[in-house]
Design a protein around this motif. Structure first.
Motif, PDB file in Angstrom:
ATOM      1  N   GLU A   3       0.838  -1.191   0.000  1.00 47.49           N
ATOM      2  CA  GLU A   3       0.000   0.000   0.000  1.00 47.49           C
ATOM      3  C   GLU A   3       0.874   1.243   0.000  1.00 47.49           C
ATOM      4  N   ILE A   6       0.559   6.138   4.724  1.00 50.86           N
ATOM      5  CA  ILE A   6      -0.600   6.837   5.289  1.00 50.86           C
ATOM      6  C   ILE A   6      -0.509   8.323   4.946  1.00 50.86           C
ATOM      7  N   SER A   8      -3.744  10.289   5.151  1.00 43.62           N
ATOM      8  CA  SER A   8      -5.002  10.919   5.573  1.00 43.62           C
ATOM      9  C   SER A   8      -5.530  10.242   6.831  1.00 43.62           C
ATOM     10  N   GLU A  10      -8.365   9.018   7.079  1.00 42.18           N
ATOM     11  CA  GLU A  10      -9.091   7.837   6.597  1.00 42.18           C
ATOM     12  C   GLU A  10      -8.149   6.648   6.458  1.00 42.18           C
ATOM     13  N   ASP A  11      -6.922   6.897   5.990  1.00 42.04           N
ATOM     14  CA  ASP A  11      -5.929   5.818   5.911  1.00 42.04           C
ATOM     15  C   ASP A  11      -5.634   5.268   7.306  1.00 42.04           C
ATOM     16  N   ALA A  13      -7.594   5.303   9.972  1.00 42.42           N
ATOM     17  CA  ALA A  13      -8.743   4.547  10.475  1.00 42.42           C
ATOM     18  C   ALA A  13      -8.832   3.186   9.803  1.00 42.42           C
ATOM     19  N   ARG A  14      -8.594   3.163   8.496  1.00 45.94           N
ATOM     20  CA  ARG A  14      -8.711   1.892   7.762  1.00 45.94           C
ATOM     21  C   ARG A  14      -7.659   0.885   8.206  1.00 45.94           C
ATOM     22  N   ARG A  15      -6.496   1.374   8.629  1.00 40.62           N
ATOM     23  CA  ARG A  15      -5.429   0.470   9.045  1.00 40.62           C
ATOM     24  C   ARG A  15      -5.393   0.285  10.564  1.00 40.62           C
ATOM     25  N   GLY A  16      -6.337   0.897  11.246  1.00 38.55           N
ATOM     26  CA  GLY A  16      -6.408   0.722  12.692  1.00 38.55           C
ATOM     27  C   GLY A  16      -5.297   1.408  13.452  1.00 38.55           C
TER      28      GLY A  16
END
Length: 630
Positions: A3, A6, A8, A10-11, A13-16
């Motif tokens: 990937e 990171i 943002s 949002e990135d 949150a998506r990756r915890g």
């Protein structure tokens, strides 16, 4: 495929990820490629187990963008990007550039002037107590008090102007590992005063100055040009990781402390950089803006080495990367090329296999690995060192392996070939295969000038060396029935270059049949020997006084002389030739650079000659040119 980093909330949150350990700030668009310094350092930190985010080209008019990823646990890591922000924004004539290849869509204005300083100031507004580490070319070359061409004044170390806690100079992987480990151990930035390859601000000198040296202070170098030249030489003398000492420079009540350089990466460490999970492309969020043009030159190019023992005086590589050459293994390079063949954008052409200098793959001599590089001489100029080891065998084998890969049609070499090193090799096999296989119609080389007086101030070999190279190049092209040209890089207005030197170069170009489409005006950027010469009129390596073309008028005239064949330059060239007493070069003879002024009809206005003072006389009648100017 992995990937992107990171970028943002949002990135995150998506990756915890709750909080990040380090947040990297860059003045470039985010291009996930090892040729881009900030993504490389971010990937290096990520591999060592840290949570890392990246903010590319933040809006510098407020703190909002700088707070996008929250407060990092350990530090912000700041760079202006791959290019000095002032060089990115201004030409050598100090004119504002209209585009920026490192910005989506090529639009200028996404980064501020003096980006490192501005970014640090915004971070201090947003998070006053979070440590800041600065690095990259802009910070690295401003670590001491330095002449600033754009202000035409000496500015203090960027450490003081930015308020950063730690400055990383040179290639930063090992320094990054060390400061990250110390942050993770809970140690404050103020305690990190001894990491090689870094500079910090300290309150006082140590009681014992063993293995340390004090150079002239900010106050001295600002008021005394001879002191500036002495400080410059001291700083350059200590840029070797074997023999370099700690350097102190007083700035008012505090001192900038530069620790000795960090050692270069081992081959295994260098290989590991290219095993990091780069995406080798710009972030997909830029697609709607037209992408990032800077990827075009590097996407299918390969860096196989670092460091340069060529040490041209106008180049900052010796002060940034150092003179010791290191290289990746052939296996690592071939594996990178193999990945190219799996990329749908790859058309079979590897654009470059190079680095600072393409044909340097080993140190200039084995002695320097134990005793360090020589302080009192260059490896190649003005004459090559007798102790230098010259070989292209490993580079040649690498290129052969790349050519043999399925899916690879051509392997080109487009970064600089050091021609003076090339012709020293008694085995001409590499030179022959270069001509046979690795030139895309034209080979770019950098003689820079032909006046030996100017070349000496540049730290380049005499013009006879280039002439020998040209003869060999033409000979091999004839042998292999190739129609391939040389494209010379030339520089006008370098310290030491008078108008007579520019005329000599123009005559040389005329006699050689060379018509350079691009000529680079000397650009006094921080951290080079030549910039010191430009500011002080002194060569810091020799202590000799040097003539410096300074005025915009003289610089424009020298540049025009090197492109004498352009119609728009002819008036300027004629005027310069007359002032130099070289009217023999005005006319229609084979040796002449420009024709005389065109004759005018009687009813036409008189011809105004720029720089002559008043009006020129109108030519009477038409007819043939006067004698001696045919």
């Amino acid at each position: 495929m992995g990937e992107y980093l990171i970028v943002s909330p949002e990135d995150m949150a998506r990756r915890g990820v709750q909080t990040l350990d380090f947040v990297c700030i860059t003045g470039d668009a985010y291009v996930d490629h090892p040729s881009f310094g900030t993504p490389l350092i971010a990937r290096w930190l990520e591999r060592e187990g840290y949570a890392v985010g990246l903010i590319a080209q933040p809006d510098f008019h407020s703190t909002r963008d700088f707070m996008r990823l929250g407060r990092p646990n350990y530090a912000f890591v700041v760079s202006s990007g791959n290019i000095d922000s002032m060089v990115a924004h201004y030409t050598a004539a100090k004119k504002r550039r209209s585009d920026d290849a490192y910005t989506p869509g090529g639009r200028a204005g996404r980064r501020p002037d003096r980006a490192v300083i501005v970014y640090c100031q915004k971070l201090r507004e947003a998070y006053p107590d979070v440590p800041i580490v600065i690095g990259g070319i802009e910070a690295s070359l401003r670590r001491f008090a330095h002449y600033d061409y754009w202000d035409d004044a000496v500015r203090p170390s960027i450490l003081l102007e930015s308020g950063a806690d730690l400055l990383v100079y040179g290639m930063g992987e090992l320094q990054t590992s060390e400061y990250a480990r110390r942050f993770a151990e809970g140690r404050p930035a103020s305690s990190m005063t001894d990491i090689p390859g870094t500079a910090v601000v300290v309150d006082r000198l140590p009681k014992n100055l063993k293995n340390a040296v004090v150079c002239e202070s900010l106050e001295e170098v600002s008021s005394d040009k001879a002191a500036y030249a002495r400080a410059c030489k001291t700083q350059y003398d200590e840029q070797d990781y074997v023999t370099g000492r700690t350097v102190y420079q007083r700035h008012g009540d505090v001192y900038v402390r530069q620790n000795p350089p960090m050692r270069p990466l081992t081959r295994e460490e260098f290989d590991s950089v290219y095993e990091l999970p780069f995406q080798y492309y710009y972030h997909p969020s830029y697609e709607a803006e037209g992408g990032v043009a800077a990827i075009e030159e590097v996407e299918f190019s390969i860096i196989h080495n670092r460091g340069c023992f060529g040490t041209c005086n106008f180049c900052a590589l010796a002060f940034h990367q150092g003179r010791t050459v290191t290289s990746r293994s052939r296996e690592s390079v071939v594996e990178e090329a193999r990945r190219f063949t799996q990329n749908p954008r790859f058309k079979g052409y590897i654009h470059d296999v190079g680095g600072p200098t393409a044909n340097f793959r080993v140190p200039s001599c084995q002695k320097q690995l134990k005793y360090g590089v020589c302080k009192d001489r260059k490896c190649l100029a003005p004459t090559p060192c007798k102790g230098m080891s010259v070989t292209h065998s490993d580079y040649l084998e690498l290129l052969r392996e790349l050519r043999a890969l399925p899916g690879v049609k051509k392997v080109f070499i487009r970064s600089g070939i050091r021609f003076d090193y090339l012709i020293l090799d008694p085995d001409t096999t590499f030179f022959r295969e270069l001509v046979q296989h690795h030139i895309s119609g034209q080979l770019k080389v950098a003689p820079e000038h032909m006046s030996d007086d100017v070349l000496r101030e540049m730290g380049k070999p005499p013009i006879a060396t280039f002439n020998t190279f040209c003869k060999m190049y033409n000979k091999f092209n004839r042998e292999y029935k190739k129609d391939q040209y040389l494209v010379p890089y030339l520089m006008s207005s370098h310290p030491g270059s008078t108008m007579r030197d520019a005329i000599k170069l123009a005559v040389y170009l005329k006699q050689s049949g060379l018509r350079p489409e691009q000529v680079q005006d000397f650009y006094p950027t921080p951290g080079t020997i030549s910039t010191c010469m430009f500011y002080t009129g002194i060569n810091p390596l020799t202590g000799r006084k040097v003539y410096v073309p300074r005025s915009p008028q003289e610089k424009a005239a020298q540049r025009a002389m090197l492109q004498f064949f352009r119609p728009q330059n002819q008036a300027s060239v004629r005027e310069s030739l007359r002032r130099a007493g070289r009217e023999d070069l005005i006319g229609f003879g084979a040796q002449c650079l420009v024709p005389p002024e065109p004759r005018r009809r009687a009813h036409e206005a008189p011809l105004n000659l720029p720089g002559r003072g008043g009006r020129g006389r109108a030519a009477k009648g038409r007819g043939r040119p006067p004698r001696g100017r045919r």
